[in-house]
Design a protein around this motif. Structure first.
Motif, PDB file in Angstrom:
ATOM      1  N   ASN A  69     -18.578  -3.640  12.912  1.00 39.09           N
ATOM      2  CA  ASN A  69     -18.823  -2.212  12.761  1.00 39.09           C
ATOM      3  C   ASN A  69     -18.394  -1.695  11.400  1.00 39.09           C
ATOM      4  O   ASN A  69     -17.373  -2.104  10.862  1.00 39.09           O
ATOM      5  CB  ASN A  69     -18.047  -1.477  13.857  1.00 39.09           C
ATOM      6  N   GLY A  70     -19.151  -0.750  10.849  1.00 41.34           N
ATOM      7  CA  GLY A  70     -18.701  -0.024   9.673  1.00 41.34           C
ATOM      8  C   GLY A  70     -18.813  -0.810   8.386  1.00 41.34           C
ATOM      9  O   GLY A  70     -19.467  -1.846   8.301  1.00 41.34           O
ATOM     10  N   SER A  71     -18.162  -0.292   7.351  1.00 40.09           N
ATOM     11  CA  SER A  71     -18.255  -0.906   6.036  1.00 40.09           C
ATOM     12  C   SER A  71     -17.006  -1.733   5.764  1.00 40.09           C
ATOM     13  O   SER A  71     -15.972  -1.547   6.390  1.00 40.09           O
ATOM     14  CB  SER A  71     -18.415   0.162   4.971  1.00 40.09           C
ATOM     15  N   ILE A  72     -17.157  -2.640   4.784  1.00 38.00           N
ATOM     16  CA  ILE A  72     -16.112  -3.636   4.517  1.00 38.00           C
ATOM     17  C   ILE A  72     -15.900  -3.691   3.010  1.00 38.00           C
ATOM     18  O   ILE A  72     -16.874  -3.595   2.267  1.00 38.00           O
ATOM     19  CB  ILE A  72     -16.596  -4.993   5.094  1.00 38.00           C
ATOM     20  N   PRO A  73     -14.671  -3.826   2.540  1.00 36.48           N
ATOM     21  CA  PRO A  73     -14.482  -3.914   1.087  1.00 36.48           C
ATOM     22  C   PRO A  73     -15.113  -5.186   0.530  1.00 36.48           C
ATOM     23  O   PRO A  73     -15.282  -6.168   1.235  1.00 36.48           O
ATOM     24  CB  PRO A  73     -12.953  -3.957   0.939  1.00 36.48           C
ATOM     25  N   GLY A  74     -15.508  -5.121  -0.734  1.00 36.60           N
ATOM     26  CA  GLY A  74     -16.082  -6.297  -1.374  1.00 36.60           C
ATOM     27  C   GLY A  74     -17.567  -6.148  -1.606  1.00 36.60           C
ATOM     28  O   GLY A  74     -18.246  -5.370  -0.960  1.00 36.60           O
ATOM     29  N   HIS A  75     -18.073  -6.947  -2.555  1.00 36.67           N
ATOM     30  CA  HIS A  75     -19.487  -6.890  -2.870  1.00 36.67           C
ATOM     31  C   HIS A  75     -20.252  -7.816  -1.937  1.00 36.67           C
ATOM     32  O   HIS A  75     -19.658  -8.558  -1.169  1.00 36.67           O
ATOM     33  CB  HIS A  75     -19.694  -7.318  -4.330  1.00 36.67           C
TER      34      HIS A  75
END
Lengths: 286, 303
Positions: free
Chosen positions: B276-282
């Motif tokens: 779920n949701g956003s995650i740090p990193g490219h």
């Protein structure tokens, strides 16, 4: 009771119409001749052959389904993502397409969408409108339908792959001179009014999508965006009705003539499109 | 000068390693470039051969590890309250929408678990005295640019070299034999995870972007001051700027953890987790995924 009778009349009339259509249909004639011939050669009293059921030719689904068309949300944008991610997304998109028929349509076509709504009576709501924009890639692809209801402009943005959508019908398949018809918000209301009880129009037998070269008349300025500017590159507005030639020239100041020669902005998707189209057709036919 | 430089070249060719200068040349030459890549001095056939053999070796190693008869796993214990399982190393693919059965739309990030193997087991005494640890590695990568010490670790486990290597603190009843592969089926939909990754590097950034300062107005007589930090602290009493004062500097490229993310879907065929949701990193960056324990304040789910 009077209404019932009227309905019955209409039904009989339409049956008769269909029967007339059948009589003109060659195929039907040949089968009827065969039947009569068989009845005669058996040397028995002719068996009662019930009248054949009316053949309803569905003119809305004809050649278009045979033509190969790839929906624009299948083509991935130019990014540094792993193509594997697009592959997995495509699998989900195809899975959804097997359940719900998402027809081919363009900006400028008139669609009717029925969506499941817990708060509506009958749990479904139907909206008819002209498609002004198709955006997004992959599963999040959207399209915006616009209609004017009771003198109020209404736009609804639907997601193509949302499970709440029960049916997407194309009432009129056509293209316009532009891909993005957001300028219809500043156009005269007659160009956006769509009859909610409109019947689906039959698709042309050749299967080619007709281009409607309509040039739309606008309301007086100010508009929501400066549509005369070359960055929008709008072909479908009658500028001579609302702007002076001086204003048109002034708008050309924002032209960027070098853009068409910029090689870094080129993104050739033809090979990718072919690959994806063949993959999608293979999966859909399974 | 010419004889010294040619000696250095000879030394490099003979030794073929990056950092060591022969002792009689130390301090003699100011700029000696000793770094080299693995196929600089190899012929083309040899280069191809090296690449082919390494690829075959990887495949053989991974195939061996998949066979439990050849490679007996350690004993499996029962789960108890408070036991910690090992986590995974995954690759961030991208984001997609997902709809629940009731029709609500959520955005999820797709994480793919590519070639995740357990590399080493550190016992309680080796690690920190309290808990045992397992070293887990992620994506496969070429052995030619890895140092000898790292390669030794991978060789002991019998596993191809990995791009990211992390340690997970693990309770004693969840120890896994080094060399076992880990897959996305390690987690089930409905579980909650923490994901750690290096955030996207933004370079040297000013105080408004880095710390969210308000800056100064654009007009009303401001002379050359629109995005500056302003005052740096109280006046004459401390007569200094406190340590840790928020100032411009390098932003990003640090490890950031997103806590309490729900897993919506697990694709066991391709080893993909939908988190779920956003995650740090490219995109395509390596992440450390572990089970969420409710000890944290900053969670997406507040239970």
């Amino acid at each position: 009771m009077a209404a019932c009778g009227k309905g019955l009349d209409k039904f009989m009339f339409s049956l008769r119409l269909l029967r007339n259509l059948q009589l003109q249909n060659e195929r039907f004639l040949s089968t009827s001749v065969c039947r009569l011939a068989v009845g005669g050669s058996s040397e028995q009293p002719p068996k009662f052959t019930p009248p054949s059921k009316p053949v309803i030719v569905d003119k809305t689904q004809t050649v278009a389904s045979t033509r190969s068309h790839l929906s624009p949300e299948f083509i991935p944008p130019r990014q540094r993502t792993n193509p594997f991610k697009f592959y997995i997304e495509r699998k989900d998109m195809i899975r959804r397409r097997k359940v719900l028929n998402i027809p081919e349509f363009y900006a400028g076509s008139i669609l009717a969408v029925t969506m499941a709504d817990p708060n509506a009576s009958g749990k479904m709501n139907r909206f008819v409108g002209i498609c002004i924009q198709r955006g997004g890639h992959g599963l999040g692809a959207t399209f915006v339908l616009r209609n004017i209801i009771d003198n109020q402009g209404v736009e609804i943005c639907y997601e193509l792959y949302s499970p709440r959508i029960q049916q997407i019908e194309v009432l009129k398949l056509e293209k316009r001179l532009d891909d993005n018809l957001m300028y219809l918000r500043d156009a005269l209301p007659e160009y956006c009014t769509v009859d909610p009880d409109m019947k689906p129009e039959p698709i042309s037998p050749t299967g080619e999508v007709p281009v409607n070269k309509l040039k739309v008349r606008m309301r007086p300025k100010p508009w929501s965006k400066r549509w005369e500017r070359p960055k929008f590159n709008i072909q479908g507005i009658r500028f001579d009705r609302s702007l002076t030639p001086e204003q048109m020239e002034h708008a050309q100041k924002w032209a960027q003539p070098w853009r068409e020669y910029d090689m870094l902005k080129e993104y050739d998707t033809s090979k990718l499109e072919e690959q994806i189209l063949s993959e999608v057709q293979r999966e859909m036919s399974k | 000068d010419p004889p010294l430089i040619s000696l250095a070249k000879m030394a490099r060719q003979l030794l073929g390693c990056e950092h060591v200068l022969p002792s009689h040349l130390v301090g003699c030459i100011r700029t000696v470039k000793t770094t080299t890549w693995f196929d600089e001095h190899l012929t083309e056939d040899n280069q191809e051969y090296m690449r082919k053999t390494t690829a075959e070796e990887y495949r053989r190693q991974t195939a061996e590890k998949l066979n439990p008869l050849k490679d007996e796993p350690w004993q499996r214990h029962e789960w108890t309250e408070g036991s910690r399982r090992v986590g995974l190393v995954a690759v961030k693919l991208g984001m997609v929408p997902v709809w629940s059965k009731t029709g609500e739309r959520h955005v999820v990030t797709m994480l793919q678990v590519q070639d995740c193997h357990v590399i080493k087991h550190l016992s309680k005494e080796e690690f920190d005295g309290h808990t045992a640890a397992l070293v887990v590695g992620g994506k496969n990568v070429s052995p030619f640019n890895r140092s000898e010490s790292q390669m030794e670790m991978f060789r002991n486990a019998g596993v191809p070299p990995k791009q990211k290597v992390t340690t997970f603190k693990v309770s004693d009843n969840a120890l896994i034999k080094p060399g076992t592969p880990l897959y996305a089926a390690h987690y089930r939909p409905g579980q909650y995870v923490d994901v750690t990754a290096k955030s996207i590097g933004k370079g040297f950034q000013g105080v408004m972007k880095r710390w969210g300062f308000k800056g100064q107005p654009a007009t009303h007589g401001q002379t050359k001051t629109h995005r500056r930090p302003g005052a740096s602290g109280p006046g004459g009493d401390p007569a200094k700027v406190f340590k840790g004062k928020k100032m411009p500097g390098r932003m990003g490229n640090v490890y950031v953890t997103a806590h309490g993310l729900k897993i919506w879907r697990v694709n066991t065929k391709y080893n993909v987790l939908y988190v779920n949701g956003s995650i740090p990193g490219h995109k395509n960056c390596l992440l450390k995924v572990k089970r969420h324990t409710r000890a944290h304040k900053h969670t997406q789910t507040r239970k």
